[in-house]
Scaffold this active site. Structure first.
Site, PDB file in Angstrom:
ATOM      1  N   LYS A 214       0.847  -1.209   0.000  1.00 48.13           N
ATOM      2  CA  LYS A 214       0.000   0.000   0.000  1.00 48.13           C
ATOM      3  C   LYS A 214       0.877   1.251   0.000  1.00 48.13           C
ATOM      4  CE  LYS A 214      -0.187  -0.410   5.011  1.00 48.13           C
ATOM      5  NZ  LYS A 214      -0.971  -0.761   6.183  1.00 48.13           N
TER       6      LYS A 214
ATOM      7  N   TYR B 237      15.085  31.012   6.526  1.00 49.38           N
ATOM      8  CA  TYR B 237      13.815  31.597   6.960  1.00 49.38           C
ATOM      9  C   TYR B 237      13.773  31.701   8.485  1.00 49.38           C
ATOM     10  CZ  TYR B 237      11.859  30.856   2.288  1.00 49.38           C
ATOM     11  OH  TYR B 237      11.598  30.893   0.945  1.00 49.38           O
TER      12      TYR B 237
ATOM     13  N   MET C  79      11.221  24.454   1.216  1.00 46.78           N
ATOM     14  CA  MET C  79      10.447  23.551   0.368  1.00 46.78           C
ATOM     15  C   MET C  79      11.356  22.738  -0.568  1.00 46.78           C
ATOM     16  SD  MET C  79       7.231  24.325  -2.180  1.00 46.78           S
ATOM     17  CE  MET C  79       6.256  25.166  -0.953  1.00 46.78           C
TER      18      MET C  79
HETATM   19  C1  LIG Z   1      -0.078  -1.708   6.830  1.00 44.94           C
HETATM   20  C2  LIG Z   1      -0.596  -2.994   7.333  1.00 44.94           C
HETATM   21  C3  LIG Z   1       0.243  -4.097   7.509  1.00 44.94           C
HETATM   22  C4  LIG Z   1       1.740  -4.035   7.388  1.00 44.94           C
HETATM   23  O1  LIG Z   1       2.275  -3.546   8.592  1.00 44.94           O
HETATM   24  P1  LIG Z   1       3.863  -3.489   8.849  1.00 44.94           P
HETATM   25  O2  LIG Z   1       3.997  -3.002  10.229  1.00 44.94           O
HETATM   26  O3  LIG Z   1       4.391  -2.503   7.836  1.00 44.94           O
HETATM   27  O4  LIG Z   1       4.374  -4.845   8.621  1.00 44.94           O
HETATM   28  C5  LIG Z   1      -0.334  -5.307   7.837  1.00 44.94           C
HETATM   29  N1  LIG Z   1      -1.659  -5.414   8.024  1.00 44.94           N
HETATM   30  C6  LIG Z   1      -2.497  -4.354   7.908  1.00 44.94           C
HETATM   31  C7  LIG Z   1      -3.961  -4.535   8.151  1.00 44.94           C
HETATM   32  C8  LIG Z   1      -2.001  -3.111   7.567  1.00 44.94           C
HETATM   33  O5  LIG Z   1      -2.833  -2.073   7.471  1.00 44.94           O
END
Ligand SMILES: *Cc1c(COP(=O)(O)O)cnc(C)c1O
Length: 359
Positions: free
Chosen positions: A34, A256, A304
């Site tokens: 993800k 800044y 930035m």
């Molecule tokens: C993001 C996520 C993972 C992975 O977690 P890590 O700590 O990066 O291994 C596993 N299960 C779910 C439901 C997640 O949202």
């Protein structure tokens, strides 16, 4: 001269997966990709590791579609389930696996015009209190999913540990694992529990399927350890270049808000990297970057597109020299600690304008 580049080391990715497999030889690996594979580039990561993993997990449907469009054929699991009833049609067509975490989702599946059953994992809440069937709903939802002809049987069981990475909460973690297995004993389908910290610290959580995310990328899930401490290799090195070098006098007020004043005559380096690339503005004065093999402190507020470093009075560094912001030789875990966040956030926050260089 290069501007900000995230160098992605695919051999490291493969080595980390081999390490994970050695910990869970009897589990199937769901690679969590993800958020653009935690900033590492969804498609190149997925294509590279597909032969080594059993499935992929994402949070949102468009991420799953992107994997399919790129030719990924292994199962793709939607960890958050789906957000709209129409999504059920796409899920059925594409053969995605989905978590089902509430009764509305079962209603949506039941009323969807699909003629191919869906692969569903019943998601239960074991202690995070985020998504999943509560204690009073589990048996009802299980029974509804098991009696549906729109669901592939047998259904799976999935949940998520909330304190697997927190040794001081080990009692609470054990309670969550025990509860998960008390529900699991009535399931014949696949079980899926452990994330990265579960895989490393909690052998009892190594179920049929495990879901490594952060450790695949060579990063530690624990606040007080680096990936290397765990035998992992960092996959991302974020680097840029020195684009200007100037001599300044003691007392010069830099950047800044004049947030840093030179304590002595010194040489200031300007690095082409800023919060517009994903380097946090909240990095304090004196945070390390790596230039020509030595740690050099940042000076003043991160801008930035640029940041300042104090190269020292006798610096020999030149315009165009490489600057490592985190990764090889400078663990992202240390950088995250310095700005009070976790390395997950830093790598996810890499901005689209950063070049990805695949090695
Ligand atoms: C993001 C996520 C993972 C992975 O977690 P890590 O700590 O990066 O291994 C596993 N299960 C779910 C439901 C997640 O949202």
């Amino acid at each position: 001269m290069k501007s900000v580049t995230a160098v992605i080391n695919h051999q490291a990715l493969i080595a980390n997966l081999d390490k994970i497999k050695s910990l869970v030889p009897n589990s199937k690996i769901v690679a969590v990709v993800k958020a653009n594979a935690y900033g590492h580039g969804l498609i190149n990561v997925a294509q590279n590791i597909e032969p080594k993993v059993d499935a992929f997990a994402v949070a949102r449907l468009p991420e799953a579609m992107e994997l399919r469009s790129a030719g990924i054929t292994k199962p793709v699991i939607l960890l958050e389930g789906f957000l709209n009833a129409e999504d059920v049609i796409v899920i059925a067509e594409q053969g995605f696996y989905t978590a089902v975490h509430d009764q509305e989702q079962i209603d949506a599946i039941e009323s969807a015009p699909i003629n191919k059953p869906i692969n569903a994992w019943l998601k239960i809440d074991i202690g995070m209190h985020r998504l999943g069937a509560g204690k009073d709903e589990v048996s009802k939802m299980k029974q509804r999913l098991e009696s549906s002809n729109k669901i592939v049987q047998p259904i799976g069981l999935i949940s998520h540990l909330s304190v697997a990475d927190t040794p001081s909460q080990s009692d609470y973690n054990q309670e969550q694992i025990d509860y998960f297995f008390s529900i699991a004993k009535d399931f014949t389908g696949d079980l899926c529990l452990a994330n990265s910290a579960g895989i490393i610290s909690w052998p009892q959580a190594r179920t049929d399927y495990v879901r490594p995310g952060i450790i695949m990328y060579g990063i530690s899930p624990y606040a007080d350890k680096t990936g290397e401490d765990l035998g992992l290799t960092p996959v991302m090195t974020l680097k840029s270049s020195l684009i200007a070098i100037r001599k300044i006098k003691k007392g010069a007020r830099v950047g800044y808000g004049a947030a840093w004043t030179a304590p002595e005559d010194t040489t200031l380096g300007i690095v082409a990297a800023g919060y517009g690339d994903g380097y946090p503005r909240s990095m304090p004065n004196g945070s390390p970057v790596l230039i020509n093999g030595r740690l050099v402190p940042t000076a003043g507020h991160v801008c930035m597109d640029m940041l300042f470093v104090d190269l020292g009075a006798d610096a020999k560094d030149k315009i165009g020299d490489e600057v490592i912001l985190w990764g090889e030789g400078l663990p992202v875990e240390h950088i995250a600690n310095l700005c009070n966040t976790i390395p997950y956030e830093l790598v996810c926050r890499i901005m689209p304008r950063v070049n990805l260089e695949i090695h």
